[in-house]
Design an enzyme around this catalytic site. Structure first.
Site, PDB file in Angstrom:
ATOM      1  N   CYS A 107       0.864  -1.185   0.000  1.00  0.00           N
ATOM      2  CA  CYS A 107       0.000   0.000   0.000  1.00  0.00           C
ATOM      3  C   CYS A 107       0.899   1.234   0.000  1.00  0.00           C
ATOM      4  O   CYS A 107       2.031   1.163  -0.489  1.00  0.00           O
ATOM      5  CB  CYS A 107      -0.992  -0.014   1.173  1.00  0.00           C
ATOM      6  SG  CYS A 107      -0.260   0.205   2.807  1.00  0.00           S
TER       7      CYS A 107
ATOM      8  N   ARG B 258      -3.413  -0.736   5.476  1.00  0.00           N
ATOM      9  CA  ARG B 258      -4.008  -1.779   4.643  1.00  0.00           C
ATOM     10  C   ARG B 258      -3.089  -2.955   4.367  1.00  0.00           C
ATOM     11  O   ARG B 258      -3.469  -4.115   4.581  1.00  0.00           O
ATOM     12  CB  ARG B 258      -4.479  -1.157   3.317  1.00  0.00           C
ATOM     13  CG  ARG B 258      -5.607  -0.170   3.452  1.00  0.00           C
ATOM     14  CD  ARG B 258      -5.834   0.625   2.169  1.00  0.00           C
ATOM     15  NE  ARG B 258      -4.737   1.555   1.910  1.00  0.00           N
ATOM     16  CZ  ARG B 258      -4.638   2.305   0.813  1.00  0.00           C
ATOM     17  NH1 ARG B 258      -5.559   2.193  -0.144  1.00  0.00           N
ATOM     18  NH2 ARG B 258      -3.627   3.152   0.664  1.00  0.00           N
TER      19      ARG B 258
END
Length: 252
Positions: A65, A71
């Site tokens: 990410c 994430r």
């Protein structure tokens, strides 16, 4: 009235003294020495993550990410919790990583709620995405299209094994478990070859399902509300299910 030439000295001053005064008053034609400019301090090369080893034969998944604190580490530790028993190595990186930062607290909490270990969540430290990581990975799962583009620009040869996480899930839904296993079987016994073959079979599904570009991304929750973190997690975790299915078909 007597006008004097500017080249002539005033009364009572000799020509020699007049010239001396003019020289002192005239700016030097030699430019002043430039102030030394300190060379920029470049960051030292970031070391390879502890989970990377050029001689490691384990099948490897890399998640990517931006900052590597929300994430991609969530995807990393959730996949590791599910796939470690199969000998799969999972790690993560960021295209603009906040190096050495931990996962944000909401990301840690939600990861643990969805099956990650508390120790794994708290131990994570962000690191930059570098070319050796991509070269080492058998499957690259990014959190958004911008990260996929970044990864492929960094290593074009990784194109056919690089997906956004949700893109992989969407494509995998049109690939049966049996077909994924057959693709892996055709690659032989080496686990890394088998995983790459299964990823290639997923690549072959492109064009078979309708693509809505925004739906291939996991929303970035960084510095946003708890609700946004929960939305991001709700997009990420179902896709993890599809990754697990394909990887198990290739390796179990």
């Amino acid at each position: 009235m007597i006008f004097r030439s500017p080249d002539r000295p005033p009364e009572g001053i000799s020509r020699r003294e007049w010239r001396r005064r003019n020289v002192q008053a005239t700016p030097s034609s030699t430019p002043p020495a430039a102030t030394p400019v300190q060379a920029p301090i470049l960051p030292t090369p970031f070391p390879q993550p502890a989970t990377m080893d050029a001689d490691d034969t384990r099948p490897t998944i890399l998640t990517v990410c931006t900052g590597n604190i929300c994430r991609s580490p969530m995807a990393e530790i959730l996949l590791r919790a599910r796939l470690e028993s199969l000998g799969v190595r999972v790690h993560s990186a960021g295209t603009h990583a906040l190096v050495d930062h931990a996962m944000t607290e909401p990301a840690q909490e939600l990861a643990v709620e969805h099956g990650a270990g508390t120790d794994a969540a708290s131990a994570h430290r962000a690191r930059y995405l570098v070319e050796p990581m991509l070269k080492d990975a058998d499957l690259v799962l990014t959190m958004a299209r911008e990260h996929r583009s970044h990864a492929v620009q960094l290593m074009p040869s990784a194109l056919r094994r690089t997906f956004t996480l949700r893109e992989f899930a969407r494509l995998a839904q049109t690939l049966s478990t049996e077909d994924a296993r057959a693709a892996a079987d055709a690659a032989g016994e080496n686990p890394r070859d088998r995983l790459r073959a299964a990823a290639l079979a997923v690549t072959g599904q492109r064009g078979l399902s309708a693509a809505v570009p925004d739906e291939d991304d996991v929303i970035d929750p960084y510095r946003r509300s708890r609700e946004t973190y929960e939305l991001s997690t709700s997009q990420l975790t179902p896709a993890i299910d599809d990754v697990e299915r394909i990887v198990r078909a290739a390796l179990a």
